[in-house]
Design a protein around this motif. Structure first.
Motif, PDB file in Angstrom:
ATOM      1  N   UNK A 189       0.831  -1.203   0.000  1.00 36.94           N
ATOM      2  CA  UNK A 189       0.000   0.000   0.000  1.00 36.94           C
ATOM      3  C   UNK A 189       0.868   1.256   0.000  1.00 36.94           C
ATOM      4  N   UNK A 190       1.961   1.196   0.737  1.00 34.91           N
ATOM      5  CA  UNK A 190       2.909   2.310   0.765  1.00 34.91           C
ATOM      6  C   UNK A 190       3.465   2.567  -0.635  1.00 34.91           C
ATOM      7  N   UNK A 191       3.843   1.505  -1.347  1.00 37.97           N
ATOM      8  CA  UNK A 191       4.355   1.654  -2.709  1.00 37.97           C
ATOM      9  C   UNK A 191       3.292   2.259  -3.617  1.00 37.97           C
ATOM     10  N   UNK A 192       2.061   1.811  -3.489  1.00 31.39           N
ATOM     11  CA  UNK A 192       0.975   2.359  -4.307  1.00 31.39           C
ATOM     12  C   UNK A 192       0.815   3.859  -4.076  1.00 31.39           C
ATOM     13  N   UNK A 193       0.951   4.289  -2.832  1.00 32.05           N
ATOM     14  CA  UNK A 193       0.848   5.715  -2.516  1.00 32.05           C
ATOM     15  C   UNK A 193       1.982   6.508  -3.160  1.00 32.05           C
ATOM     16  N   UNK A 194       3.176   5.936  -3.175  1.00 29.31           N
ATOM     17  CA  UNK A 194       4.313   6.613  -3.798  1.00 29.31           C
ATOM     18  C   UNK A 194       4.116   6.694  -5.313  1.00 29.31           C
ATOM     19  N   UNK A 195       3.633   5.620  -5.899  1.00 34.16           N
ATOM     20  CA  UNK A 195       3.379   5.610  -7.344  1.00 34.16           C
ATOM     21  C   UNK A 195       2.308   6.643  -7.701  1.00 34.16           C
ATOM     22  N   UNK A 196       1.322   6.811  -6.833  1.00 36.10           N
ATOM     23  CA  UNK A 196       0.184   7.684  -7.121  1.00 36.10           C
ATOM     24  C   UNK A 196       0.566   9.152  -7.251  1.00 36.10           C
TER      25      UNK A 196
END
Length: 235
Positions: free
Chosen positions: A45-52
């Motif tokens: 989820x942390x990675x998804x937030x960074x990608x976003x």
């Protein structure tokens, strides 16, 4: 020309953020370059937030070969935030591969993302008759190395203001050597991999202690058995 001579003022290039998960002993995979699927759901989820929040992501061919896919934004709230900011639903996914030798059957090529290839003239020929990359980009070179300052300057001219680097260690090392990394997001995971051949967040030739890039810790958060660290480059 040395890589240190290729520095570029930050206002002439995107902000560059590296996001990686590593073992407690600083390894991002094992000696066989196995896909590092050891992080928890919290890290995903942390990675998804960074990608976003990125306009584009950048990753090396070995990273693509290991995973076969790229990280997608799936949270409808994050997708809507990008829409409101007039961004694409998914950031541009830039694969860095000098040879251009990638598996055309990898699931990455069917994912709903805009794909670019950063390569050499010979690598571009591999894909010139295939309609899978939105852009095939022959990188400028300096002494047989990618001219990263020139590459990032062109990205800036293409309205890419935030670039997220997702591995691997050789790519991070090249950008670090050119002093083009602004922030690090490192997730420390509760396992030990060991081994001299296992890759680290920054491989390559490394730095002397005197010349090692220095960072300031901005935040640290513990979720379960993982620690999330955010560093800012000292300049």
């Amino acid at each position: 020309m040395s890589l240190s001579a290729l520095k570029l003022p930050i206002n002439h290039r995107p902000q560059v953020t590296v996001v990686l998960a590593m073992s407690a002993d600083g390894k991002i995979s094992d000696a066989d370059r196995t896909a590092a699927r050891f992080p928890s759901m919290a890290d995903q989820l942390h990675l998804e937030q960074r990608v976003a929040v990125a306009d584009a992501t950048l990753f090396g061919a070995e990273t693509l070969r290991a995973y076969g896919t790229t990280a997608l934004i799936k949270d409808p709230t994050l997708v809507e935030q990008r829409r409101q900011q007039q961004q694409r639903p998914q950031p541009i996914q830039i694969v860095c591969s000098p040879s251009g030798h990638l598996d055309a059957k990898a699931r990455f090529f069917s994912q709903p993302v805009p794909r670019w290839l950063l390569t050499t003239a010979s690598g571009a020929k591999v894909w010139q008759d295939k309609n899978v990359f939105e852009r095939i980009w022959v990188a400028p070179m300096v002494d047989q190395y990618f001219h990263w300052s020139g590459i990032l300057a062109e990205l800036k001219s293409l309205k890419i203001d935030h670039l997220l680097v997702m591995g691997g260690g050789q790519l991070v090392a090249a950008l670090m050597a050119a002093d083009l990394i602004d922030q690090l997001w490192l997730t420390v995971c509760p396992l030990v991999i060991g081994g001299e051949q296992a890759p680290t967040p920054c491989d390559g030739k490394g730095f002397s202690l005197r010349n090692a890039p220095r960072f300031t810790l901005l935040s640290n958060t513990t979720v379960g058995n993982e620690v999330f660290l955010n560093y800012q480059r000292q300049r």
